[in-house]
Design a protein around this motif. Structure first.
Motif, short mmCIF file in Angstrom:
data_model
loop_
_atom_site.label_atom_id
_atom_site.label_comp_id
_atom_site.label_asym_id
_atom_site.label_seq_id
_atom_site.Cartn_x
_atom_site.Cartn_y
_atom_site.Cartn_z
N GLU A 106 0.83 -1.20 0.00
CA GLU A 106 0.00 0.00 0.00
C GLU A 106 0.87 1.26 0.00
O GLU A 106 0.56 2.24 -0.68
CB GLU A 106 -0.94 0.02 1.21
CG GLU A 106 -1.99 -1.08 1.21
CD GLU A 106 -1.43 -2.43 1.69
OE1 GLU A 106 -0.40 -2.46 2.42
OE2 GLU A 106 -2.02 -3.46 1.34
N GLN A 107 1.96 1.25 0.77
CA GLN A 107 2.87 2.38 0.79
C GLN A 107 3.53 2.59 -0.57
O GLN A 107 3.64 3.71 -1.06
CB GLN A 107 3.94 2.21 1.87
CG GLN A 107 3.39 2.33 3.27
CD GLN A 107 4.40 1.89 4.32
OE1 GLN A 107 5.17 0.96 4.11
NE2 GLN A 107 4.37 2.57 5.46
N LYS A 108 3.95 1.50 -1.19
CA LYS A 108 4.56 1.59 -2.51
C LYS A 108 3.57 2.14 -3.53
O LYS A 108 3.92 3.00 -4.35
CB LYS A 108 5.09 0.23 -2.97
CG LYS A 108 6.32 -0.22 -2.23
CD LYS A 108 6.75 -1.58 -2.72
CE LYS A 108 7.92 -2.11 -1.91
NZ LYS A 108 8.34 -3.44 -2.34
N LYS A 109 2.35 1.67 -3.48
CA LYS A 109 1.32 2.16 -4.39
C LYS A 109 1.15 3.67 -4.24
O LYS A 109 1.06 4.41 -5.24
CB LYS A 109 -0.01 1.44 -4.13
CG LYS A 109 -1.12 1.84 -5.05
CD LYS A 109 -2.39 1.05 -4.74
CE LYS A 109 -3.54 1.51 -5.60
NZ LYS A 109 -4.78 0.80 -5.31
N ALA A 110 1.14 4.16 -2.99
CA ALA A 110 1.00 5.59 -2.74
C ALA A 110 2.21 6.36 -3.27
O ALA A 110 2.08 7.46 -3.81
CB ALA A 110 0.80 5.84 -1.25
N ILE A 111 3.39 5.78 -3.14
CA ILE A 111 4.61 6.42 -3.66
C ILE A 111 4.55 6.50 -5.18
O ILE A 111 4.85 7.56 -5.76
CB ILE A 111 5.86 5.66 -3.18
CG1 ILE A 111 6.06 5.91 -1.69
CG2 ILE A 111 7.09 6.08 -3.98
CD1 ILE A 111 7.07 5.01 -1.05
#
Length: 81
Positions: free
Chosen positions: A23-28
């Motif tokens: 989820e963090q990678k997707k947001a990045i």
């Protein structure tokens, strides 16, 4: 086509996490594509983001292994304050 490399240590950002979550990678990925579009007008669909996670043991800073550098820096901040 913009290509953006993101390099981080493989340390979680919350207690108990040992790496960046999906989820963090997707947001990045979204944030980088949005930023390049907003600032430079680069189409989001043309932006490639490469996310690299590295073990802390594989990095050095200030002529020391990263973990040792961080300990030294924390110690010097404590004695300065």
């Amino acid at each position: 086509m913009p290509i953006v490399n993101i390099l981080v240590t493989r340390e979680g950002t919350s207690p108990g996490a040992d790496r960046t979550t999906a989820e963090q990678k997707k947001a990045i990925y979204k944030g980088i594509a949005d930023l390049l579009f907003d600032v430079m007008g680069k189409p989001r669909e043309d932006t490639t983001v490469i996310f690299h996670e590295h073990e802390i043991e594989d990095l050095g800073q200030g002529a020391l292994p990263l973990a040792a550098y961080r300990r030294e820096r924390a110690r010097s901040r404590q004695t300065a304050g």
